[in-house]
Design an enzyme around this catalytic site. Sequence first.
Site, PDB file in Angstrom:
ATOM      1  N   GLU A 105      74.418 116.512  87.422  1.00 60.96           N
ATOM      2  CA  GLU A 105      74.474 117.967  87.302  1.00 60.96           C
ATOM      3  C   GLU A 105      73.110 118.555  87.656  1.00 60.96           C
ATOM      4  O   GLU A 105      72.092 118.069  87.200  1.00 60.96           O
ATOM      5  CB  GLU A 105      74.880 118.335  85.859  1.00 60.96           C
ATOM      6  CG  GLU A 105      74.988 119.817  85.622  1.00 60.96           C
ATOM      7  CD  GLU A 105      75.864 120.501  86.659  1.00 60.96           C
ATOM      8  OE1 GLU A 105      77.030 120.122  86.810  1.00 60.96           O
ATOM      9  OE2 GLU A 105      75.359 121.420  87.341  1.00 60.96           O
TER      10      GLU A 105
ATOM     11  N   LYS B  13      69.578 112.592  91.629  1.00 61.25           N
ATOM     12  CA  LYS B  13      69.251 113.496  90.512  1.00 61.25           C
ATOM     13  C   LYS B  13      67.786 113.351  90.100  1.00 61.25           C
ATOM     14  O   LYS B  13      67.052 114.332  89.949  1.00 61.25           O
ATOM     15  CB  LYS B  13      70.184 113.193  89.326  1.00 61.25           C
ATOM     16  CG  LYS B  13      69.859 113.950  88.063  1.00 61.25           C
ATOM     17  CD  LYS B  13      70.026 115.445  88.205  1.00 61.25           C
ATOM     18  CE  LYS B  13      69.446 116.168  87.015  1.00 61.25           C
ATOM     19  NZ  LYS B  13      69.479 117.608  87.153  1.00 61.25           N
TER      20      LYS B  13
ATOM     21  N   CYS C 207      64.701 118.183  80.717  1.00 62.81           N
ATOM     22  CA  CYS C 207      64.967 117.344  81.891  1.00 62.81           C
ATOM     23  C   CYS C 207      63.719 116.791  82.563  1.00 62.81           C
ATOM     24  O   CYS C 207      63.547 115.574  82.632  1.00 62.81           O
ATOM     25  CB  CYS C 207      65.806 118.128  82.899  1.00 62.81           C
ATOM     26  SG  CYS C 207      67.465 118.437  82.266  1.00 62.81           S
TER      27      CYS C 207
ATOM     28  N   LYS D  99      61.547 114.064  80.562  1.00 68.58           N
ATOM     29  CA  LYS D  99      62.219 112.796  80.268  1.00 68.58           C
ATOM     30  C   LYS D  99      62.685 112.101  81.552  1.00 68.58           C
ATOM     31  O   LYS D  99      62.652 110.878  81.649  1.00 68.58           O
ATOM     32  CB  LYS D  99      63.377 113.022  79.290  1.00 68.58           C
ATOM     33  CG  LYS D  99      64.726 113.279  79.903  1.00 68.58           C
ATOM     34  CD  LYS D  99      65.817 113.283  78.858  1.00 68.58           C
ATOM     35  CE  LYS D  99      67.075 113.973  79.365  1.00 68.58           C
ATOM     36  NZ  LYS D  99      67.622 113.505  80.611  1.00 68.58           N
TER      37      LYS D  99
ATOM     38  N   LYS E 198      61.531 128.061  79.028  1.00 67.01           N
ATOM     39  CA  LYS E 198      61.602 129.042  80.112  1.00 67.01           C
ATOM     40  C   LYS E 198      62.455 130.211  79.635  1.00 67.01           C
ATOM     41  O   LYS E 198      63.126 130.097  78.602  1.00 67.01           O
ATOM     42  CB  LYS E 198      62.138 128.429  81.393  1.00 67.01           C
ATOM     43  CG  LYS E 198      63.583 127.985  81.325  1.00 67.01           C
ATOM     44  CD  LYS E 198      63.995 127.552  82.717  1.00 67.01           C
ATOM     45  CE  LYS E 198      65.387 127.019  82.749  1.00 67.01           C
ATOM     46  NZ  LYS E 198      65.822 126.657  84.063  1.00 67.01           N
TER      47      LYS E 198
ATOM     48  N   ARG F 147      62.868 122.265  73.890  1.00 69.72           N
ATOM     49  CA  ARG F 147      62.482 120.859  74.074  1.00 69.72           C
ATOM     50  C   ARG F 147      61.300 120.765  75.049  1.00 69.72           C
ATOM     51  O   ARG F 147      61.353 121.303  76.142  1.00 69.72           O
ATOM     52  CB  ARG F 147      63.687 120.046  74.578  1.00 69.72           C
ATOM     53  CG  ARG F 147      64.728 119.818  73.482  1.00 69.72           C
ATOM     54  CD  ARG F 147      65.934 119.063  73.986  1.00 69.72           C
ATOM     55  NE  ARG F 147      66.863 119.896  74.722  1.00 69.72           N
ATOM     56  CZ  ARG F 147      68.064 119.492  75.131  1.00 69.72           C
ATOM     57  NH1 ARG F 147      68.462 118.246  74.890  1.00 69.72           N
ATOM     58  NH2 ARG F 147      68.863 120.309  75.790  1.00 69.72           N
TER      59      ARG F 147
HETATM   60  P1  NAD Z   1      72.419 118.337  74.710  1.00 76.17           P
HETATM   61  O1  NAD Z   1      71.524 117.579  73.815  1.00 76.17           O
HETATM   62  O2  NAD Z   1      72.396 119.817  74.732  1.00 76.17           O
HETATM   63  O3  NAD Z   1      73.936 117.901  74.473  1.00 76.17           O
HETATM   64  C1  NAD Z   1      74.362 116.601  74.329  1.00 76.17           C
HETATM   65  C2  NAD Z   1      75.587 116.609  73.429  1.00 76.17           C
HETATM   66  O4  NAD Z   1      76.118 115.272  73.383  1.00 76.17           O
HETATM   67  C3  NAD Z   1      75.278 117.003  71.982  1.00 76.17           C
HETATM   68  O5  NAD Z   1      76.124 118.062  71.595  1.00 76.17           O
HETATM   69  C4  NAD Z   1      75.569 115.733  71.185  1.00 76.17           C
HETATM   70  O6  NAD Z   1      76.089 115.988  69.900  1.00 76.17           O
HETATM   71  C5  NAD Z   1      76.601 115.064  72.064  1.00 76.17           C
HETATM   72  N1  NAD Z   1      76.723 113.622  71.851  1.00 76.17           N
HETATM   73  C6  NAD Z   1      75.733 112.715  71.647  1.00 76.17           C
HETATM   74  N2  NAD Z   1      76.273 111.485  71.504  1.00 76.17           N
HETATM   75  C7  NAD Z   1      77.592 111.619  71.656  1.00 76.17           C
HETATM   76  C8  NAD Z   1      78.679 110.703  71.629  1.00 76.17           C
HETATM   77  N3  NAD Z   1      78.467 109.401  71.452  1.00 76.17           N
HETATM   78  N4  NAD Z   1      79.925 111.178  71.807  1.00 76.17           N
HETATM   79  C9  NAD Z   1      80.140 112.503  71.982  1.00 76.17           C
HETATM   80  N5  NAD Z   1      79.147 113.418  72.030  1.00 76.17           N
HETATM   81  C10 NAD Z   1      77.900 112.976  71.870  1.00 76.17           C
HETATM   82  O7  NAD Z   1      72.114 117.753  76.179  1.00 76.17           O
HETATM   83  P2  NAD Z   1      72.238 118.509  77.584  1.00 76.17           P
HETATM   84  O8  NAD Z   1      71.033 119.336  77.803  1.00 76.17           O
HETATM   85  O9  NAD Z   1      73.595 119.110  77.710  1.00 76.17           O
HETATM   86  O10 NAD Z   1      72.128 117.249  78.553  1.00 76.17           O
HETATM   87  C11 NAD Z   1      73.175 116.300  78.691  1.00 76.17           C
HETATM   88  C12 NAD Z   1      72.850 115.418  79.881  1.00 76.17           C
HETATM   89  O11 NAD Z   1      72.827 116.208  81.082  1.00 76.17           O
HETATM   90  C13 NAD Z   1      71.481 114.758  79.806  1.00 76.17           C
HETATM   91  O12 NAD Z   1      71.555 113.494  80.415  1.00 76.17           O
HETATM   92  C14 NAD Z   1      70.605 115.673  80.639  1.00 76.17           C
HETATM   93  O13 NAD Z   1      69.509 115.005  81.199  1.00 76.17           O
HETATM   94  C15 NAD Z   1      71.559 116.099  81.714  1.00 76.17           C
HETATM   95  N6  NAD Z   1      71.237 117.393  82.328  1.00 76.17           N
HETATM   96  C16 NAD Z   1      70.804 118.430  81.552  1.00 76.17           C
HETATM   97  C17 NAD Z   1      70.523 119.653  82.155  1.00 76.17           C
HETATM   98  C18 NAD Z   1      70.021 120.809  81.339  1.00 76.17           C
HETATM   99  O14 NAD Z   1      69.539 121.774  81.923  1.00 76.17           O
HETATM  100  N7  NAD Z   1      70.110 120.768  80.014  1.00 76.17           N
HETATM  101  C19 NAD Z   1      70.690 119.825  83.537  1.00 76.17           C
HETATM  102  C20 NAD Z   1      71.173 118.752  84.284  1.00 76.17           C
HETATM  103  C21 NAD Z   1      71.430 117.537  83.657  1.00 76.17           C
END
Ligand code: NAD
Length: 441
Positions: free
Chosen positions: A149, A205, A261, A264, A322, A329
């Site tokens: 994503e 990514k 992002c 990490k 931002k 975070r």
């Molecule tokens: P987040 O921490 O906001 O959400 C993650 C969710 O996963 C939480 O609600 C948590 O409770 C849930 N979770 C954890 N373990 C679980 C399990 N075993 N089963 C079901 N749910 C579970 O994270 P995010 O920011 O949405 O990021 C998610 C992924 O997407 C990461 O790998 C991140 O690097 C990637 N990503 C994030 C962004 C961003 O802007 N936040 C953009 C692109 C990619």
Amino acid sequence: MHLGIIGTGYVGLVAGAGFSDFGNDVVCADVDAGKIERLNRGEVPIYEPGLDDLITRNEKAGRLKFTTDIEETIRQADVVFCAVGTPPAADGSADLSAVYEVAKTFGRVIDRYKVFVDKSTVPVGTADKVREIVSGLTKVPFAVASNPEFLKEGAAISDFMKPDRVVIGSDDERAREMLKQLYAPFVRTADRIHVMDPRSAELTKYAANAMLATRISFMNDLAVLAEKIGADIESVRRGVGTDTRIGPKFLFAGPGYGGSCFPKDLSALVFLADQVGHSLDVVRAAEAVNKRQKRVLPSKIKAHFGEDLRGKVVGVWGLAFKPETDDIRESPALVLIDELLAAGATVKAHDPEAMPNIRAIYGDKVTLTDGPYDAADGADALALVTEWHAFRAPDFARLKRIMRTAALFDGRNMWPKEELARLGFTYQGIGRRPVAAAQNG
Ligand code: NAD
């Protein structure tokens, strides 16, 4: 299509809402029962512009549901998106335990062909590992795909609904076709779907984030140099950003990048490269510069007032990493607050959305104010960390009246330094030429 989204964070919620808006039946599942309860009450647990409306509309239409029942979510779905967190482990690698947990549940419950799509950011080779886990648990045919994503928090809805590109990494023809069909309405104007092998998709990514972070660190490094040699980084930015080979984005000097992002993902990429005996030196440098840059604002404040800040009041505008998000975070504001508190300063801060998250960490160690001017009231210094709209063109005359000492530290180079000098402020930006020198020079 019937979709299951596991993990309802910034990515899972936006993806779930976005897919349902295009007519898919979507169930979003999460282990966090409190989060699901709030969603089922009609509350959106994060701040992301436009997300409330999108969720409400699709929930009302019956296309979007929220549950803690992960097994049932997988059972009803043709395609299961894994959007769980992949936080950094202590050694800098990505912690994949949540991804593997979802893979195990997927392997245990599937009873017909389904596609496991990894939307979380994961190291190269994770799709292979997921395939291995699932194969060990079922004889039912399945496919694994990587679909990283690229959305940006704060503009996540438009990024998701109108993506620059969609990357699909899978060796399974049926899965590729299903995902292409699912994404077709999102990319109607041009062919922006890139189909590739899973490893290349996973690396794409990390490469995108590392490239963007490197641009920021490059400019932050130059900003330090600019200050030392009497140049102005804002002029330099415009000068290089208008070169069409370079382009204007991600060239702003600032207090260092944060967020869930870049930090990490760069550290996971360096770790991955180390494991195969390659030192990713450009990315390492971007990380090192960023670590140093996050201390630039507190260092400037200490250089101005002295190392001991006892008795000084510092106002902080912006706490989220931002604008247009409540995500703190790795925010540079955290480093600033830590250093100010350690030096004995009193910190008064305001952010339109992120204050509850800051309160959860700092409690009453930081005074969080109702409005931005309350944070500046009686302050010796005011630091701009996050360039929310409300902070971009404040009433400087009012600030001058209410602050105890008129010292402004502009972490985003947003404010008009000449006008501020005329109003009697001491102004410092990031990599900016001092006003006096500019007039004399
Ligand atoms: P987040 O921490 O906001 O959400 C993650 C969710 O996963 C939480 O609600 C948590 O409770 C849930 N979770 C954890 N373990 C679980 C399990 N075993 N089963 C079901 N749910 C579970 O994270 P995010 O920011 O949405 O990021 C998610 C992924 O997407 C990461 O790998 C991140 O690097 C990637 N990503 C994030 C962004 C961003 O802007 N936040 C953009 C692109 C990619």
